[in-house]
Write a protein that holds these residues in place. Structure first.
Motif, mmCIF file in Angstrom:
data_model
loop_
_atom_site.group_PDB
_atom_site.id
_atom_site.type_symbol
_atom_site.label_atom_id
_atom_site.label_comp_id
_atom_site.label_asym_id
_atom_site.label_seq_id
_atom_site.Cartn_x
_atom_site.Cartn_y
_atom_site.Cartn_z
ATOM 1 N N TYR A 143 0.797 -1.226 0.000
ATOM 2 C CA TYR A 143 0.000 0.000 0.000
ATOM 3 C C TYR A 143 0.835 1.285 0.000
ATOM 4 N N VAL A 144 2.140 1.174 -0.160
ATOM 5 C CA VAL A 144 2.983 2.350 0.051
ATOM 6 C C VAL A 144 2.969 3.346 -1.108
ATOM 7 N N ASN A 145 2.723 2.894 -2.344
ATOM 8 C CA ASN A 145 2.675 3.821 -3.476
ATOM 9 C C ASN A 145 1.840 3.196 -4.596
ATOM 10 N N ASP A 146 1.519 4.019 -5.603
ATOM 11 C CA ASP A 146 0.630 3.542 -6.666
ATOM 12 C C ASP A 146 1.270 2.471 -7.545
ATOM 13 N N LYS A 147 2.585 2.500 -7.668
ATOM 14 C CA LYS A 147 3.241 1.468 -8.469
ATOM 15 C C LYS A 147 3.008 0.095 -7.856
ATOM 16 N N ARG A 148 3.168 0.006 -6.549
ATOM 17 C CA ARG A 148 2.951 -1.281 -5.882
ATOM 18 C C ARG A 148 1.468 -1.625 -5.830
ATOM 19 N N ARG A 149 0.609 -0.619 -5.670
ATOM 20 C CA ARG A 149 -0.839 -0.893 -5.678
ATOM 21 C C ARG A 149 -1.266 -1.469 -7.027
ATOM 22 N N GLU A 150 -0.669 -0.959 -8.093
ATOM 23 C CA GLU A 150 -0.991 -1.461 -9.422
ATOM 24 C C GLU A 150 -0.633 -2.939 -9.532
ATOM 25 N N ARG A 151 0.524 -3.301 -9.002
ATOM 26 C CA ARG A 151 0.944 -4.702 -9.059
ATOM 27 C C ARG A 151 0.095 -5.576 -8.136
ATOM 28 N N PHE A 152 -0.315 -5.014 -7.010
ATOM 29 C CA PHE A 152 -1.150 -5.763 -6.084
ATOM 30 C C PHE A 152 -2.482 -6.136 -6.741
ATOM 31 N N VAL A 153 -3.112 -5.174 -7.412
ATOM 32 C CA VAL A 153 -4.376 -5.464 -8.095
ATOM 33 C C VAL A 153 -4.143 -6.478 -9.210
ATOM 34 N N SER A 154 -2.990 -6.375 -9.889
ATOM 35 C CA SER A 154 -2.676 -7.321 -10.948
ATOM 36 C C SER A 154 -2.584 -8.748 -10.408
ATOM 37 N N ILE A 155 -1.988 -8.915 -9.231
ATOM 38 C CA ILE A 155 -1.893 -10.228 -8.614
ATOM 39 C C ILE A 155 -3.281 -10.817 -8.374
ATOM 40 N N CYS A 156 -4.231 -9.943 -8.078
ATOM 41 C CA CYS A 156 -5.583 -10.409 -7.751
ATOM 42 C C CYS A 156 -6.299 -11.048 -8.940
ATOM 43 N N ARG A 157 -5.750 -10.907 -10.139
ATOM 44 C CA ARG A 157 -6.339 -11.585 -11.302
ATOM 45 C C ARG A 157 -6.147 -13.101 -11.227
ATOM 46 N N ASP A 158 -5.119 -13.530 -10.510
ATOM 47 C CA ASP A 158 -4.758 -14.944 -10.486
ATOM 48 C C ASP A 158 -5.811 -15.769 -9.754
ATOM 49 N N LYS A 159 -6.255 -16.856 -10.355
ATOM 50 C CA LYS A 159 -7.297 -17.695 -9.782
ATOM 51 C C LYS A 159 -6.858 -18.367 -8.479
ATOM 52 N N ASP A 160 -5.569 -18.747 -8.383
ATOM 53 C CA ASP A 160 -5.083 -19.336 -7.140
ATOM 54 C C ASP A 160 -5.186 -18.322 -5.996
ATOM 55 N N VAL A 161 -4.792 -17.084 -6.286
ATOM 56 C CA VAL A 161 -4.856 -16.028 -5.279
ATOM 57 C C VAL A 161 -6.300 -15.785 -4.864
ATOM 58 N N GLN A 162 -7.201 -15.721 -5.845
ATOM 59 C CA GLN A 162 -8.604 -15.472 -5.541
ATOM 60 C C GLN A 162 -9.192 -16.575 -4.669
ATOM 61 N N GLN A 163 -8.907 -17.815 -5.029
ATOM 62 C CA GLN A 163 -9.465 -18.927 -4.264
ATOM 63 C C GLN A 163 -8.959 -18.928 -2.831
ATOM 64 N N MET A 164 -7.651 -18.740 -2.655
ATOM 65 C CA MET A 164 -7.094 -18.746 -1.310
ATOM 66 C C MET A 164 -7.604 -17.555 -0.497
ATOM 67 N N THR A 165 -7.718 -16.391 -1.159
ATOM 68 C CA THR A 165 -8.199 -15.195 -0.459
ATOM 69 C C THR A 165 -9.598 -15.406 0.085
ATOM 70 N N PHE A 166 -10.501 -15.895 -0.765
ATOM 71 C CA PHE A 166 -11.880 -16.041 -0.315
ATOM 72 C C PHE A 166 -12.053 -17.189 0.670
ATOM 73 N N GLU A 167 -11.310 -18.281 0.504
ATOM 74 C CA GLU A 167 -11.401 -19.370 1.479
ATOM 75 C C GLU A 167 -10.955 -18.881 2.860
ATOM 76 N N SER A 168 -9.884 -18.100 2.886
ATOM 77 C CA SER A 168 -9.376 -17.577 4.159
ATOM 78 C C SER A 168 -10.336 -16.557 4.746
ATOM 79 N N TYR A 169 -10.877 -15.677 3.881
ATOM 80 C CA TYR A 169 -11.787 -14.638 4.373
ATOM 81 C C TYR A 169 -13.090 -15.243 4.887
ATOM 82 N N MET A 170 -13.668 -16.158 4.118
ATOM 83 C CA MET A 170 -14.974 -16.701 4.478
ATOM 84 C C MET A 170 -14.892 -17.543 5.756
ATOM 85 N N ASN A 171 -13.766 -18.249 5.948
ATOM 86 C CA ASN A 171 -13.645 -19.168 7.072
ATOM 87 C C ASN A 171 -12.799 -18.627 8.209
#
Length: 405
Positions: free
Chosen positions: A349-377
């Motif tokens: 979260y420190v600057n827009d360059k890293r925020r851009e890459r962070f959102v890009s990572i969120c496109r990955d299906k593995d990341v999405q699945q792990m994120t929601f499994e962890s959040y929901m449970n």
């Protein structure tokens, strides 16, 4: 000095943590006073995950919307939709939700009083005395009357009076060292003709420096209304101006504003939650808001339940050491998640360059699945070790700039 009535527990603060603790203790037949200030609604996106709905038996009628997608928006306005497969995140209006929790506590036997905590004293026998001011009395010929002062004795006190807790300040060493993000949001009426692309089942999360230099902005659906807000630890950053920009970017600049709310949000659990005698903290007073996400309702209620369990054990045994169980059990269950989220916020979260890459990572299906499994449970999933290995190398590639954002 002698107070007229003694309760097994006095819970200061009637938000999700305090109301949960009061409900759990009252159900056990203990005498409980739930003390809450009038007219206070915390700024909050209002998201509650399935585990909260299940663990705390939340009825469906309190859900004003069911979010089935989270849209991550990058600084360059690239959008990544993260769909919740086979489930949803409930959305609640905090004024209605919190009052329902307080009423449930009262139905279980807790006594409700409106008032503002002022001081924690001691009776001649060492019992805690909770001093508070009730709401201002009706006016007379001489005009409005000042608040009435009252006091009660308490065998145990649960401080659930929010960030910058006065109970914590007066009784728990180190409470003043908490770090905060200040959150602000506006509740607006959903327009009769919503803007193009609006989805009542989607939460928008905006990562952009002009919206927040160190956190994020949000547009969350609430049925007939929306919560639009942002947060930052930068005291010089204008949250109102940022929220106005977010409303304009979302096509909601002309939507009717129903109310505005702001409050400090703690970003790290306090190192100590009890005074070693008869006080234990819960919720924001204990600092249990998740870093990076800012999620607080589930952790507040989980912390309130654990504070209630610790208080019940203390009341049963008379052993003050039992009060330490609240923090010990919470950190054993959620400490790793808080550490991971804290590291993520400090790096991405420190600057827009890293925020851009962070959102890009969120496109990955593995990341999405792990994120929601962890959040929901509310647990870091460990079911698929190879998935975690893949995510590690993908994150490393983004860190080294080997992947286009």
């Amino acid at each position: 000095m002698n107070a007229s009535h003694t309760y097994d527990a006095v819970v200061v603060g009637g938000g999700p943590s305090g109301a949960t603790a009061a409900h759990d203790l009252a159900r056990q037949g203990l005498s409980v006073l739930l003390l809450d200030r009038a007219g206070r609604t915390k700024p909050c996106g209002g998201a509650i995950p399935p585990r909260l709905i299940k663990d705390f038996e939340i009825p469906d009628h309190l859900l004003v919307a069911k979010a089935r997608c989270a849209r991550m928006v990058s600084p360059t306005d690239k959008k990544v939709d993260m769909h919740i497969e086979g489930g949803f995140v409930g959305m609640v209006d905090r004024d209605v939700f919190d009052e329902w929790l307080r009423e449930r506590a009262a139905a279980a036997g807790a006594v409700r009083r409106r008032g503002r905590f002022t001081e924690l004293g001691r009776d001649t026998d060492g019992t805690a005395v909770v001093h508070f001011e009730t709401d201002a009395r009706p006016g007379s010929e001489r005009g409005p009357q000042p608040p009435a002062k009252a006091q009660v004795r308490a065998r145990c006190v649960i401080g659930a009076d929010g960030a910058r807790s006065e109970v914590a300040r007066q009784s728990v060493p180190g409470a003043e060292r908490t770090h905060y993000v200040f959150a602000y949001h506006e509740i607006v009426a959903r327009p009769a003709e919503p803007p193009a692309g609006y989805d009542p089942s989607r939460c928008d999360v905006v990562y952009r420096g002009e919206i927040s230099p160190d956190f994020y902005g949000w547009v969350f659906p609430h049925g007939d209304t929306l919560s639009i807000g942002t947060g930052s630890a930068d005291k010089g950053f204008s949250l109102r101006n940022a929220t106005a920009k977010l409303r304009e970017a979302s096509g909601l600049q002309d939507a009717t504003t129903l109310r505005r709310e702001g409050a400090p949000i703690p970003m790290k659990p306090l190192p100590r939650w009890d005074n070693g005698r008869d006080v234990v903290l819960a919720g924001d007073a204990a600092g249990v808001v998740a870093p990076a996400s800012g999620e607080g309702i589930y952790y507040a209620m989980a912390g309130g339940r654990l504070a209630g369990e610790a208080a019940a054990e203390f009341l049963r045994t008379g052993q003050a050491g039992a009060l330490k169980l609240a923090r010990k059990r919470f950190m054993r269950e959620h400490g790793t998640v808080f550490w991971v989220l804290g590291m993520m916020q400090r790096f991405w979260y420190v600057n827009d360059k890293r925020r851009e890459r962070f959102v890009s990572i969120c496109r990955d299906k593995d990341v999405q699945q792990m994120t929601f499994e962890s959040y929901m449970n509310k647990k870091l999933t460990r079911k698929k070790p190879m998935q975690q290995v893949r995510i590690f190398f993908k994150d490393l590639a983004h860190l080294l700039g080997l992947v286009r954002a």
